[in-house]
Enzyme design. Structure first.
Site, mmCIF file in Angstrom:
data_model
loop_
_atom_site.group_PDB
_atom_site.id
_atom_site.type_symbol
_atom_site.label_atom_id
_atom_site.label_comp_id
_atom_site.label_asym_id
_atom_site.label_seq_id
_atom_site.Cartn_x
_atom_site.Cartn_y
_atom_site.Cartn_z
ATOM 1 C CD GLU A 186 -3.105 -0.741 0.229
ATOM 2 O OE1 GLU A 186 -3.217 0.426 -0.221
ATOM 3 O OE2 GLU A 186 -3.842 -1.681 -0.104
ATOM 4 C CB SER A 231 8.507 6.347 -0.892
ATOM 5 O OG SER A 231 8.134 6.694 -2.215
ATOM 6 N NE ARG A 232 5.477 0.294 3.565
ATOM 7 C CZ ARG A 232 4.397 0.172 2.798
ATOM 8 N NH1 ARG A 232 3.867 1.247 2.231
ATOM 9 N NH2 ARG A 232 3.835 -0.997 2.586
ATOM 10 C CG LEU A 233 10.372 8.425 2.837
ATOM 11 C CD1 LEU A 233 10.870 9.520 1.894
ATOM 12 C CD2 LEU A 233 11.462 8.103 3.869
#
Length: 214
Positions: free
Chosen positions: A11, A192-194
């Site tokens: 996701e 981007s998982r940031l």
């Protein structure tokens, strides 16, 4: 289930952001703001929270309970004092709460101490509960081993007949807790998982606010 199926789940969160310039200085008010947004977004049971406790062997245990109010900055919920979580909080009042609102790509973690509510406050809330919820609390010796489902249903029917026209008494072992928060972490999913992570920690009478790496 094949391991590859889980590894392929992805996701990329993009619904919102959480910046220091946008947050409130008081984490309880920040939580209430997010809760209002969860209610407006019709998130299913937004008051569901994972409660984590620790037993005498230092083993953690988690389960979901329902937040029933916020009073003077304390988070309120009700349960059976004789349950596993009740016994663990009696020995060690340090607990953790976690709210997950996937529809908003948000999570809130809270750490603090649990304390029993006054008896009159627990009684007042019990009287407001639906009739069958009152019977359920009286029928269940929470966390105790039972022989089968039929045993519980038969106990419920007995109480339903006994209190068909009268007031259901509150079990002596049933009541409320308040959790006094010492740490909050607000998590907002990002691309981007940031992810955004903002932590509040109580220092004296003030809240120290920091951004954490995702």
């Amino acid at each position: 289930m094949k391991k590859e199926k889980l590894q392929q789940l992805r996701e990329d969160y993009s619904k919102s952001a959480l910046d220091e310039s946008d947050i409130l200085e008081d984490p309880v008010q920040q939580f209430e703001k997010w809760m209002e947004e969860a209610l407006k977004s019709e998130v299913p049971e937004p008051n569901a929270m994972t409660l984590s406790t620790v037993d005498m062997q230092q083993k953690p245990h988690s389960r979901v309970v329902l937040l029933k109010g916020i009073e003077d900055g304390n988070f309120i919920f009700f349960t059976n004092y004789a349950s596993q979580k009740g016994e663990e909080m009696e020995e060690n009042p340090n607990v953790a709460l976690c709210f997950l609102w996937l529809e908003l790509e948000r999570q809130v973690r809270i750490e603090g101490e649990a304390e029993k509510l006054p008896g009159e406050q627990s009684l007042a809330y019990f009287k407001e509960r639906p009739y069958k919820s009152q019977l359920g609390a009286l029928a269940s010796n929470q966390s105790a081993v039972v022989p089968n489902r039929a045993f519980l249903e038969e106990r419920f029917k007995e109480l339903e007949g006994k209190y068909a026209e009268g007031e259901v008494p509150k079990p002596e072992t049933w009541g409320g807790y308040k959790v006094k928060p010492e740490v909050f972490e607000f998590w907002q999913g990002r691309r981007s998982r940031l992810h955004d992570r903002i932590k509040y920690e109580k220092v004296g009478n003030k809240w120290d606010i920091k951004r954490l790496s995702p």
